[in-house]
Each structure stands twice: as C-alpha cells, then as structure tokens.
Design a protein around this motif. Structure first.
Motif, mmCIF file in Angstrom:
data_model
loop_
_atom_site.group_PDB
_atom_site.id
_atom_site.type_symbol
_atom_site.label_atom_id
_atom_site.label_comp_id
_atom_site.label_asym_id
_atom_site.label_seq_id
_atom_site.Cartn_x
_atom_site.Cartn_y
_atom_site.Cartn_z
ATOM 1 N N VAL A 1 0.839 -1.208 0.000
ATOM 2 C CA VAL A 1 0.000 0.000 0.000
ATOM 3 C C VAL A 1 0.870 1.253 0.000
ATOM 4 O O VAL A 1 0.602 2.229 -0.715
ATOM 5 C CB VAL A 1 -0.955 -0.024 1.206
ATOM 6 N N GLU A 2 1.948 1.243 0.807
ATOM 7 C CA GLU A 2 2.851 2.397 0.846
ATOM 8 C C GLU A 2 3.471 2.654 -0.526
ATOM 9 O O GLU A 2 3.536 3.802 -0.996
ATOM 10 C CB GLU A 2 3.954 2.157 1.876
ATOM 11 N N LEU A 3 3.946 1.590 -1.189
ATOM 12 C CA LEU A 3 4.572 1.748 -2.499
ATOM 13 C C LEU A 3 3.573 2.248 -3.535
ATOM 14 O O LEU A 3 3.908 3.103 -4.369
ATOM 15 C CB LEU A 3 5.176 0.417 -2.952
ATOM 16 N N ALA A 4 2.358 1.707 -3.503
ATOM 17 C CA ALA A 4 1.337 2.139 -4.465
ATOM 18 C C ALA A 4 1.054 3.629 -4.304
ATOM 19 O O ALA A 4 0.897 4.354 -5.300
ATOM 20 C CB ALA A 4 0.070 1.321 -4.267
ATOM 21 N N MET A 5 0.978 4.092 -3.065
ATOM 22 C CA MET A 5 0.704 5.510 -2.816
ATOM 23 C C MET A 5 1.885 6.369 -3.282
ATOM 24 O O MET A 5 1.701 7.432 -3.895
ATOM 25 C CB MET A 5 0.434 5.723 -1.326
ATOM 26 N N GLN A 6 3.122 5.912 -3.013
ATOM 27 C CA GLN A 6 4.298 6.690 -3.395
ATOM 28 C C GLN A 6 4.466 6.764 -4.901
ATOM 29 O O GLN A 6 4.725 7.833 -5.463
ATOM 30 C CB GLN A 6 5.545 6.068 -2.755
ATOM 31 N N ILE B 1 -6.126 7.582 -3.313
ATOM 32 C CA ILE B 1 -6.804 8.875 -3.351
ATOM 33 C C ILE B 1 -5.805 9.958 -3.732
ATOM 34 O O ILE B 1 -4.680 10.001 -3.204
ATOM 35 C CB ILE B 1 -7.428 9.222 -1.978
ATOM 36 N N ALA B 2 -6.203 10.849 -4.650
ATOM 37 C CA ALA B 2 -5.374 11.988 -5.042
ATOM 38 C C ALA B 2 -5.852 13.251 -4.341
ATOM 39 O O ALA B 2 -7.014 13.360 -3.943
ATOM 40 C CB ALA B 2 -5.419 12.180 -6.553
ATOM 41 N N ALA B 3 -4.961 14.220 -4.223
ATOM 42 C CA ALA B 3 -5.287 15.472 -3.529
ATOM 43 C C ALA B 3 -6.098 16.416 -4.402
ATOM 44 O O ALA B 3 -6.713 17.365 -3.898
ATOM 45 C CB ALA B 3 -4.017 16.159 -3.063
ATOM 46 N N GLU B 4 -6.088 16.163 -5.724
ATOM 47 C CA GLU B 4 -6.787 17.073 -6.635
ATOM 48 C C GLU B 4 -7.304 16.304 -7.839
ATOM 49 O O GLU B 4 -6.853 15.187 -8.125
ATOM 50 C CB GLU B 4 -5.835 18.178 -7.095
ATOM 51 N N GLU B 5 -8.275 16.919 -8.516
ATOM 52 C CA GLU B 5 -8.812 16.325 -9.729
ATOM 53 C C GLU B 5 -7.769 16.345 -10.846
ATOM 54 O O GLU B 5 -6.892 17.204 -10.872
ATOM 55 C CB GLU B 5 -10.062 17.086 -10.170
ATOM 56 N N GLY C 1 -1.788 7.031 4.940
ATOM 57 C CA GLY C 1 -2.052 8.393 4.539
ATOM 58 C C GLY C 1 -3.258 9.009 5.220
ATOM 59 O O GLY C 1 -3.603 8.680 6.363
ATOM 60 N N LEU C 2 -3.934 9.897 4.516
ATOM 61 C CA LEU C 2 -4.973 10.742 5.085
ATOM 62 C C LEU C 2 -6.125 9.969 5.712
ATOM 63 O O LEU C 2 -6.701 10.390 6.715
ATOM 64 C CB LEU C 2 -5.511 11.680 3.988
ATOM 65 N N LEU C 3 -6.488 8.825 5.151
ATOM 66 C CA LEU C 3 -7.657 8.081 5.631
ATOM 67 C C LEU C 3 -7.286 6.902 6.533
ATOM 68 O O LEU C 3 -8.104 6.016 6.748
ATOM 69 C CB LEU C 3 -8.469 7.563 4.435
ATOM 70 N N SER C 4 -6.089 6.893 7.078
ATOM 71 C CA SER C 4 -5.636 5.760 7.882
ATOM 72 C C SER C 4 -6.500 5.531 9.119
ATOM 73 O O SER C 4 -6.562 4.415 9.646
ATOM 74 C CB SER C 4 -4.182 5.946 8.303
ATOM 75 N N GLY D 1 -0.276 9.539 -4.576
ATOM 76 C CA GLY D 1 -1.522 9.723 -3.840
ATOM 77 C C GLY D 1 -1.298 10.242 -2.432
ATOM 78 O O GLY D 1 -0.172 10.278 -1.922
ATOM 79 N N ILE D 2 -2.394 10.672 -1.796
ATOM 80 C CA ILE D 2 -2.322 11.165 -0.413
ATOM 81 C C ILE D 2 -2.859 10.130 0.577
ATOM 82 O O ILE D 2 -2.699 10.275 1.782
ATOM 83 C CB ILE D 2 -3.101 12.478 -0.241
ATOM 84 N N SER D 3 -3.492 9.085 0.057
ATOM 85 C CA SER D 3 -3.978 7.996 0.906
ATOM 86 C C SER D 3 -4.208 6.781 0.031
ATOM 87 O O SER D 3 -4.476 6.898 -1.176
ATOM 88 C CB SER D 3 -5.272 8.382 1.626
ATOM 89 N N ALA D 4 -4.092 5.590 0.649
ATOM 90 C CA ALA D 4 -4.315 4.347 -0.096
ATOM 91 C C ALA D 4 -4.668 3.247 0.881
ATOM 92 O O ALA D 4 -4.427 3.356 2.093
ATOM 93 C CB ALA D 4 -3.078 3.966 -0.909
#
Length: 391
Positions: free
Chosen positions: A47-52, A148-152, A80-83, A56-59
């Motif tokens: 999950v960490e690698l996928a986010m990096q 999850i991304a921080a922006e569209e 990330g953000l939703l942990s 993304g800001i969360s995964a």
C-alpha cells in the motif's frame, strides 16, 4: 453507473508523466523478497509503495467478505490521510470498489461522495480515486486497491498500469496470508481435539468406576449387578456419542433439549429415588445439529464434574436442571446440585475440562457462565442467546 462520477476513459486522454521504471522494478523486487521472508509485511508495504509511485495522499485495500449477504468490503492496511478508517466496512453493491470488481479493470472515480451517501456521511472528500481489482491466478477478484489523489486530474494511464502490476503481487500475498491463517487454525484445532480426547478418556474411566461402585451398592446379587451395569454402560456410550466433532459421521439425533439431557444423565440414575436423581424442568426446546453437539459437551462436562467432585459423588446427591426463555431472546439454564456429601472446600477446577466448558459457552454460543459452590455441590447459571441454538 453515473458518467460524471466514473471517468475511467480520461486515464488514456491525460498525458502520461515520465515513468520511473527503475523505481517500479525496485518496488516489485522489494515485495517479492518480503513474500519469501516476511509475508505479513507485504501488504502494508504494498500500500505504501502504491501511494508513493502514483503520488496519492492515501491508499488502502478493500478486501471482499461474502457475509453478510450480498457481501461487504473491509478496509485494511490504510495509509495516509484516511488511515483512521482502518477496519471500516463498505457495501459490496453500493461502492466504487463494487463497481471495480464488476468492471474487472482499473476504474477512475471523481468525487464519489456526491453519489454515495455513506462516503459523505463519514466526512470523506475524494477529489479523485484510482481503484484496481486484486486477483489471484485468474480467480474471482478478492478485493481492490484504492488510491486517493489530492486534486482532480491527477491520475493517468501510467499510474493505472503501475498500480495494476503491484496489485498482482498483492493478490498473491493475500492468498498466502489466508493459507497461513487456515493452516494455523487447523493445527490449533488438531491440538485441541487431541487434548479433548485425552480429557474425555480420563473422565470416562472415572465415570465408569463411579458406575461400578454405585451399582455394587444398590444390587442384590451379581446377576442383577451385571444386568444393571450393562444397561448403564450402554447409556454411557449413547451419551458419549452425542459429544462429537466430525459432523460427517452420523450420530444419534436428539434435537429436543429434554431428550438430550435424559440421554446424558441416564447412566448416573439411581432408582432408589422415586423420581430419580435428576429433575428436568423447562419448556420444549429444539436444538440445531451443531448446537446439539455443543450443548451435549456442556452437560457431559457438568455431569462428569458432579460425579468426580460435586453432588453426584455420593448416592444421596441429586441434580435439578431448570431452563426458561426470556423475553429478550435468551435461554437461561440453572444447574443445581443438592443433597450430596458436604464439600469441605471449593474444588480447584482450572484444568482443560473447565476451560473447555467455559469456551464452549462463551465462544461457540456467545453466552455467559456463572458458578458458585455450596457445601452440597455446584450451582451453575448459563445464559445463551436463543438464536445461537437453532443451527
């Protein structure tokens, strides 16, 4: 599927950022090494690698569970953000993860909280989410990876490709961990069965000795003693057959609680008493096949303990068993030993049998057990949810 929420076709339209293939290769090597050495570390690292790699800001992973029908997704290994939402549940047929499994390919969603009320109710804002199904060797999807991304406008086809390659390793890791858990559970079950068998054999010898002594004291001659013993040992065998672990083997059926109790206590009856040593009072109550096994084990253990330590250790001892159903859907059972020889001190029952008794009541049936010792024997109060006895 609302077209303003699911915008997967935009992945190919967006210009792909420069791909760092060396980083992706190193990530896959990292995951492969952990799978061989420490598989329990693979999924958090994945999950960490996928986010990096995708920025993304969360995964996290949403792993599919079939029950309750039609199934749910459990959020696991969140980063990330939703942990803080670790362990949360999402509905199978009302979520972006469900759409991803139905599509069988990466899915891009924009502000899904506009369509899914449960996301908005949780206070989660999702500018953009990339979701990838998790597979294992061509089997049905077992869940999804979501980022999850921080922006569209953040994710593109390169991100989807990288996430899908990582997801292949994650699917294998999920299956490996599940196989490990199943193997551990099977080994624990085998150990429990071995200990239970040894415990029951020891109890059987004790009970047999008690039956011989009881029959000798109440028989007029050896012929009467032999006839009575044969009957009691046959009854003991029937009671023992009720406590089984393998449901593929057909055993005697005794689905009514009163009949079950009569079968278990019959070997210990002493007809010196006009009404017998056991008083059974309660309404008609039908037990399911699996609960029958557990209830047989509970009363078999209580009866054996009464013969060894409690109210049935003397000829004068008796047992009253009363049960009733409450308005709250509970079955309340009271086991009371009376009239036996005086007990000088409370028996120390901390062995395997006591643990087996308590675990059956609390773990299998979700009930409670309260025990108190009087001079004439044990009083046990058992409370069980009635709904747990129908299976």
């Amino acid at each position: 599927m609302p077209s303003d929420i699911y915008i997967t076709e935009q992945l190919d339209r967006r210009g792909e950022t420069r791909t760092d293939y060396l980083r992706e290769k190193d990530a896959l090597h990292d995951l492969a090494g952990r799978m061989l050495g420490t598989p329990e570390e693979v999924l958090p690292r994945f999950v960490e690698l996928a986010m990096q790699i995708t920025g993304g800001i969360s995964a996290g992973l949403s792993l599919y569970e079939e029950t309750p029908s039609p199934g749910v997704f459990r959020w696991c290994y969140l980063r990330g953000l939703l942990s803080s939402f670790e362990g949360a549940l999402a509905p199978r047929n009302d979520s972006p993860c469900g759409v991803t499994l139905d599509e069988g390919r990466p899915v891009l969603a924009s502000h899904p909280e506009r369509y899914y009320g449960w996301i908005a109710d949780a206070g989660i804002a999702v500018p953009e989410a990339l979701l990838v199904p998790l597979h294992f060797s061509g089997s049905e999807p077992i869940g999804t990876l979501w980022i999850i991304a921080a922006e569209e406008g953040h994710f593109n086809a390169g991100h989807a490709r990288a996430a899908a390659e990582l997801a292949h390793f994650a699917g294998i890791a999920v299956r490996m961990l599940e196989s490990q858990r199943q193997l551990k559970s099977a080994l624990e079950q085998q150990e429990m069965l071995a200990r239970e068998m040894g415990h029951r054999v020891n109890n059987l010898f004790t009970v047999a000795q008690s039956l011989v002594q009881l029959t000798a004291r109440t028989s007029a001659n050896k012929d009467e003693m032999a006839e009575t013993l044969i009957g009691r040992f046959s009854a003991l065998a029937r009671a023992h057959a009720l406590v089984r672990r393998t449901f593929g083997i057909q055993a005697e059926h005794c689905h009514e609680l009163r009949d079950l109790l009569r079968t278990i206590v019959e070997p210990h009856e002493n007809h010196v008493f006009p009404t017998g040593r056991f008083a059974l009072n309660g309404p008609s109550l039908v037990l399911g096949e699996r609960s029958l096994n557990g209830m047989a084990l509970v009363f078999h253990e209580l009866t054996t303990n009464a013969v060894k330590y409690g109210g049935l250790a003397s000829d004068a001892g008796r047992v009253e068993i009363e049960w009733r159903e409450s308005e709250e859907g509970l079955l309340e059972i009271v086991w009371t030993e009376i009239g036996g020889r005086e007990i000088a001190e409370t028996p120390e029952l901390n062995g395997f049998g006591s643990k087996l008794l308590r675990d059956t009541i609390t773990r299998q049936f979700g009930g409670t057990l309260e025990k108190s010792w009087a001079r004439s024997g044990l009083t046990a109060r058992i409370t069980l949810p009635r709904k747990n006895l129908i299976h």
